[in-house]
Design a protein around this motif. Sequence first.
Motif, mmCIF file in Angstrom:
data_model
loop_
_atom_site.group_PDB
_atom_site.id
_atom_site.type_symbol
_atom_site.label_atom_id
_atom_site.label_comp_id
_atom_site.label_asym_id
_atom_site.label_seq_id
_atom_site.Cartn_x
_atom_site.Cartn_y
_atom_site.Cartn_z
ATOM 1 N N LEU A 1 2.244 -0.800 3.665
ATOM 2 C CA LEU A 1 3.110 -0.206 2.646
ATOM 3 C C LEU A 1 2.315 0.468 1.550
ATOM 4 O O LEU A 1 2.734 1.491 1.006
ATOM 5 C CB LEU A 1 3.955 -1.301 1.985
ATOM 6 N N ILE A 2 1.188 -0.142 1.191
ATOM 7 C CA ILE A 2 0.462 0.446 0.074
ATOM 8 C C ILE A 2 -0.713 1.279 0.548
ATOM 9 O O ILE A 2 -1.669 1.478 -0.191
ATOM 10 C CB ILE A 2 0.038 -0.619 -0.955
ATOM 11 N N GLY A 3 -0.636 1.770 1.765
ATOM 12 C CA GLY A 3 -1.552 2.828 2.166
ATOM 13 C C GLY A 3 -2.800 2.422 2.913
ATOM 14 O O GLY A 3 -3.786 3.153 2.911
ATOM 15 N N ALA A 4 -2.746 1.249 3.598
ATOM 16 C CA ALA A 4 -3.915 0.869 4.384
ATOM 17 C C ALA A 4 -3.951 1.687 5.670
ATOM 18 O O ALA A 4 -2.926 1.907 6.302
ATOM 19 C CB ALA A 4 -3.854 -0.607 4.721
ATOM 20 N N THR A 5 -5.138 2.148 6.055
ATOM 21 C CA THR A 5 -5.286 2.838 7.337
ATOM 22 C C THR A 5 -5.292 1.785 8.445
ATOM 23 O O THR A 5 -5.514 0.607 8.188
ATOM 24 C CB THR A 5 -6.611 3.600 7.378
ATOM 25 N N GLU B 1 2.256 -5.857 6.979
ATOM 26 C CA GLU B 1 3.299 -4.934 6.521
ATOM 27 C C GLU B 1 3.013 -4.466 5.093
ATOM 28 O O GLU B 1 3.124 -3.274 4.787
ATOM 29 C CB GLU B 1 4.668 -5.624 6.566
ATOM 30 N N ILE B 2 2.668 -5.413 4.230
ATOM 31 C CA ILE B 2 2.450 -5.054 2.825
ATOM 32 C C ILE B 2 1.251 -4.122 2.683
ATOM 33 O O ILE B 2 1.315 -3.125 1.955
ATOM 34 C CB ILE B 2 2.280 -6.326 1.968
ATOM 35 N N THR B 3 0.167 -4.423 3.398
ATOM 36 C CA THR B 3 -0.996 -3.543 3.271
ATOM 37 C C THR B 3 -0.679 -2.154 3.818
ATOM 38 O O THR B 3 -1.132 -1.152 3.274
ATOM 39 C CB THR B 3 -2.232 -4.117 3.986
ATOM 40 N N GLU C 1 3.517 -10.417 7.578
ATOM 41 C CA GLU C 1 3.926 -10.015 6.231
ATOM 42 C C GLU C 1 2.777 -9.290 5.520
ATOM 43 O O GLU C 1 2.961 -8.235 4.925
ATOM 44 C CB GLU C 1 4.338 -11.281 5.453
ATOM 45 N N GLU C 2 1.591 -9.878 5.644
ATOM 46 C CA GLU C 2 0.416 -9.284 4.996
ATOM 47 C C GLU C 2 0.111 -7.898 5.557
ATOM 48 O O GLU C 2 -0.207 -6.960 4.810
ATOM 49 C CB GLU C 2 -0.771 -10.225 5.217
ATOM 50 N N GLU D 1 5.482 -2.674 11.744
ATOM 51 C CA GLU D 1 5.708 -1.576 10.804
ATOM 52 C C GLU D 1 6.535 -2.087 9.639
ATOM 53 O O GLU D 1 7.479 -2.848 9.836
ATOM 54 C CB GLU D 1 6.443 -0.422 11.498
ATOM 55 N N PRO D 2 6.192 -1.701 8.422
ATOM 56 C CA PRO D 2 6.966 -2.158 7.278
ATOM 57 C C PRO D 2 8.386 -1.618 7.321
ATOM 58 O O PRO D 2 8.620 -0.514 7.807
ATOM 59 C CB PRO D 2 6.200 -1.601 6.075
ATOM 60 N N GLN D 3 9.328 -2.425 6.824
ATOM 61 C CA GLN D 3 10.738 -2.008 6.790
ATOM 62 C C GLN D 3 11.117 -1.580 5.381
ATOM 63 O O GLN D 3 10.724 -2.207 4.433
ATOM 64 C CB GLN D 3 11.633 -3.172 7.216
ATOM 65 N N PHE E 1 -8.510 -0.137 8.556
ATOM 66 C CA PHE E 1 -8.627 -1.195 7.557
ATOM 67 C C PHE E 1 -7.923 -2.467 8.024
ATOM 68 O O PHE E 1 -8.425 -3.576 7.852
ATOM 69 C CB PHE E 1 -8.011 -0.718 6.240
#
Lengths: 224, 310
Positions: free
Chosen positions: B218-222, B214-216, B211-212, B308-310, B225
């Motif tokens: 989602l908000i643009g983590a390379t 996916e969320i990172t 979950e963590e 991968e984030p959904q 990172f």
Amino acid sequence: MIRFDNVSKRYPGGKDALQAVNLHMEAGSMAFLTGHSGAGKSTLLKLIALLERTTRGQLFLDGENLSRAPKRRVPMVRRKIGMIFQNHRLLFDRTVFDNVALPLVIAGYRHQDIGRRVRAALDKVGLLGQERAFPITLSGGEQQRVGIARAVVNKPRLLLADEPTGNLDPDLSRDIMHLFEQFNQVGVTVLIASHDLDLISRMPYPRLRLEQGRLLNGDGAAAQ
Amino acid sequence: MRLPRPVHNYFARHAQVALNSLGRLYRAPLASLMTVAVIGIALALPAGLYLLTGNLQKLGARWDGGANLSLFLQHSVDLDQARALRQRLAGWPEIDTVHLITPEQALAEFREASGFGQTLDLLDENPLPAVLAIRPDAAHASAHAAAALTERLRALPEVELAQLDLQWVKRFNAIVDMVRRGIWVLAALLGLAVLLIVGNTIRLEIQNRREEIEITKLIGATSGFIRRPFLYTGFWYGLFGALGGALVVQLAFLQLLEPVQRLVGLYQSSFSLDMLSAGEFLALLTGGASLGLLGAWIAVGRHLSAVEPQ
């Protein structure tokens, strides 16, 4: 800010989520995206955030052709967008402060700047006193505001919200929408997918209606 | 000296991620300790064997110097002549001691040791020659000098056969060499085991933090990172595993120290048991940390892209 040129999206298995969508949103505008469940609202937002890729057509964000963006560009594109989700997508093992700080940590901001910006964002959504709280101790409306603070903390020029008021009662929903209006008033482009027609019909922004993957009035937003 | 800000930022971020990963291990002490213990045992085994055979090699090198010579005399040489030869050789500077074993002594010894007593009684005469057991002087005890001495003794007319008893030392050293080579095979296998342990642990960690991640994303983590904390986790596992392994080896050798001293005392020798040297300790830590990092790298490469984030 956003331009769809004949964009189609077909999922593996053959389901056409979007068909030949044309859409243009000026920078600084605000619009609602409506339609039934499964009409393609989420898919349209996902294409902008590069969570899905277009099958056909061209999609431009801030002049950049996202249909051709290589994989390594994906994180940089997402940093330009603040995204808000119906289920908030917060990290429940971290404090409100750490949740909101995440985009800044990812972008490599300095420690001092992070504290300042996080507090500014929390102040804007009215949660300044809750920095040290864990999201699980907050109400649904407060959790959604933490999500909004996280979306705006690095001052993106575009906000995308997917059913941001889906789980909230009407009063809280109005507060949340009012927040989005405030961000729009300082120049942020805002696109909100919602099927809460009661609420959005009382707001003076264009509505883009999706039906079975087709956009019925895409150019309506261009006038805004 | 102050580093330029981007460089300083880079190191500060790495240090923070490294500490965060460490803190994460600390917050799940039991699970972390078990993984570290397994890695420690896997590393202690080859390290301990390496140290043990190193000590055996040292011992073998000392025995090289304790070469013994056996001179088998001609049958025609009688006991008086043999005694005279013994006297003569005892005067040589290269020779420390000469001990005469008469044919009768040799036969008695053989009868005792071989169990062929009945058969030997059937013989008309003693088939065994007189033997001079020679210990070279310390200065001529090296394998090379002892071999030269053997050549000279072989040339004496009374001597039928001169034999340098280096064979068993050579065999001993050959066996130790072989075992040492075997240790590298063992070390390679156990190193692979460490890779798998770390890889699997990291894989589970990735699943737990899905979950963590996916969320990172989602908000643009390379991906760099996202990868970093897992790589540091692998690094820490390897490093602490190696520390644990070194501890196990040192404790085991401390246990051996006293009995070895007692045994060595019985031989009036001054052999001392080698423990892990600073260099070997450092090599073990480096190896462990590298294995941990590599294991994490493999796991991250295989499993992170699947989230991968959904």
